[in-house]
Design a protein around this motif. Structure first.
Motif, PDB file in Angstrom:
ATOM      1  N   ASN A 182     -14.822   0.376  -0.037  1.00  0.00           N
ATOM      2  CA  ASN A 182     -13.689   0.620   0.852  1.00  0.00           C
ATOM      3  C   ASN A 182     -12.599  -0.435   0.670  1.00  0.00           C
ATOM      4  N   ARG A 228     -11.189  11.059  -2.283  1.00  0.00           N
ATOM      5  CA  ARG A 228     -10.501   9.907  -2.877  1.00  0.00           C
ATOM      6  C   ARG A 228      -9.609  10.389  -4.016  1.00  0.00           C
ATOM      7  N   THR A 229      -8.494   9.714  -4.214  1.00  0.00           N
ATOM      8  CA  THR A 229      -7.590  10.023  -5.314  1.00  0.00           C
ATOM      9  C   THR A 229      -8.092   9.347  -6.590  1.00  0.00           C
ATOM     10  N   GLU A 232      -7.682   5.590  -6.351  1.00  0.00           N
ATOM     11  CA  GLU A 232      -8.728   4.904  -5.600  1.00  0.00           C
ATOM     12  C   GLU A 232      -9.994   4.743  -6.441  1.00  0.00           C
ATOM     13  N   GLU A 245      -7.898   2.414   0.998  1.00  0.00           N
ATOM     14  CA  GLU A 245      -7.429   3.580   1.754  1.00  0.00           C
ATOM     15  C   GLU A 245      -8.326   3.869   2.948  1.00  0.00           C
ATOM     16  N   ILE A 297       0.852  -1.194   0.000  1.00  0.00           N
ATOM     17  CA  ILE A 297       0.000   0.000   0.000  1.00  0.00           C
ATOM     18  C   ILE A 297       0.881   1.236   0.000  1.00  0.00           C
ATOM     19  N   ARG A 298       0.733   2.064  -1.021  1.00  0.00           N
ATOM     20  CA  ARG A 298       1.523   3.285  -1.117  1.00  0.00           C
ATOM     21  C   ARG A 298       0.780   4.432  -0.473  1.00  0.00           C
ATOM     22  N   SER A 299       1.511   5.357   0.073  1.00  0.00           N
ATOM     23  CA  SER A 299       0.871   6.534   0.665  1.00  0.00           C
ATOM     24  C   SER A 299       0.318   7.408  -0.443  1.00  0.00           C
ATOM     25  N   SER A 300      -0.786   8.113  -0.119  1.00  0.00           N
ATOM     26  CA  SER A 300      -1.413   8.981  -1.116  1.00  0.00           C
ATOM     27  C   SER A 300      -0.449  10.057  -1.589  1.00  0.00           C
ATOM     28  N   LYS A 339     -14.128   5.250   3.547  1.00  0.00           N
ATOM     29  CA  LYS A 339     -14.489   6.518   2.915  1.00  0.00           C
ATOM     30  C   LYS A 339     -15.875   6.457   2.280  1.00  0.00           C
TER      31      LYS A 339
END
Length: 307
Positions: free
Chosen positions: A231, A271-272, A275, A236, A2-5, A239
């Motif tokens: 979710n 959300r990005t 996502e 992430e 899991i990468r950070s936003s 949300k």
């Protein structure tokens, strides 16, 4: 992994600056109204994917035909959707659905005033896809398969699925925009998208403890399962929320009714684009198309991950 936003956004912005060809860069300078950078252009155009999807779903569901009939040319030559059909709606729900579809035409026009945009991607609105999504949400096949077009309640549940990420994309993108006009555009889009989604949540909340025939599963559980699936795919955290939550997760920790979903401060979740793609592709991976976009979404961000 899991990468950070933050790292995802930073990597995406740097790569996009390198990937956009010079010929396209010069075109941006001519056709754009708002954005001042290539990355901002890519962010502004990305939500067109969602607008195309939801506009087609509402217009076809209400009247049996979509953008190509209501707004010829707006799809810029993109392929027509597959599988959509007129839903069996009561007069009020049909009217509300048509209003939503027409409003989405306006939002498409608004974004395309700012950026040239891209052709409509291939969109899958087959009832089999919705049945598959619901089966995934419940962890088992429902019998009979869920049919989004069978009646007004099923259609509103399907609308809940197609709009599960609607306002989130604007909340996620607005802080990354630099241009004042871009921010104003997305603030307006966020307002109308939130209003539409809340109206559908209110429709479902009115029926929260009613079973969804013939499954003997309540409307509230349907929305909770769909939110949980979003979710899980988004990867992430929480949300998306159903229309009924535990009281300590409701507004001010005092109510279980959850017509207006939000965080502990009742603020909208963001959300990005990554996502969003994971959820709408149904794959949990922004590089693997599917779901509502069999050939992938369009635009620089989506195509970067697809390629």
């Amino acid at each position: 992994m899991i990468r950070s936003s933050f790292l995802v956004v930073l990597l995406t912005s740097l790569v996009l600056l390198l990937l956009i060809p010079r010929s396209y860069s010069s075109e941006i300078n001519v056709t754009q109204t708002y954005p001042s950078t290539k990355f901002e252009y890519a962010l502004l155009e990305f939500p067109l994917n969602i607008q195309y999807l939801v506009a087609e779903f509402f217009l076809i569901g209400a009247k049996g035909y979509g953008l190509d009939a209501f707004a010829p040319g707006l799809a810029q030559g993109g392929p027509p959707p597959i599988g959509g059909q007129k839903a069996n709606l009561d007069p009020l729900t049909e009217d509300l659905t048509l209003q939503s579809g027409l409003a989405l035409i306006g939002r498409l026009r608004a974004i395309k005033r700012a950026v040239k945009g891209f052709p409509r991607p291939l969109i899958n609105l087959n009832k089999e896809l919705f049945a598959q999504i619901v089966d995934q949400a419940f962890g088992q096949p429902l019998n009979p398969p869920f049919d989004p077009y069978a009646n007004s309640l099923n259609y509103q549940l399907a609308a809940y699925i197609t709009t599960v990420v609607g306002p989130n994309i604007y909340v996620g993108i607005i802080p990354k925009l630099q241009n004042t006009e871009s921010k104003e555009l997305f603030a307006g889009l966020l307002g109308t998208a939130s209003g539409g989604r809340t109206s559908r949540r209110a429709y479902l909340y009115e029926r929260w403890d009613s079973p969804v025939p013939p499954y003997k599963v309540t409307v509230a559980e349907f929305t909770n399962r769909i939110a949980e699936r979003a979710n899980k795919l988004g990867m992430e955290g929480i949300k998306s929320e159903g229309i009924v939550v535990s009281p300590w997760n409701g507004a001010e920790g005092k109510v279980s009714g959850n017509v207006i979903e939000g965080d502990k401060y009742s603020l909208s979740y963001g959300r990005t684009p990554e996502e969003i793609l994971r959820i709408l592709y149904g794959s949990g991976n922004e590089t693997i198309p599917g779901g509502f976009y069999p050939h992938g979404a369009n635009g620089h961000i989506a195509q970067y991950y697809f390629n």
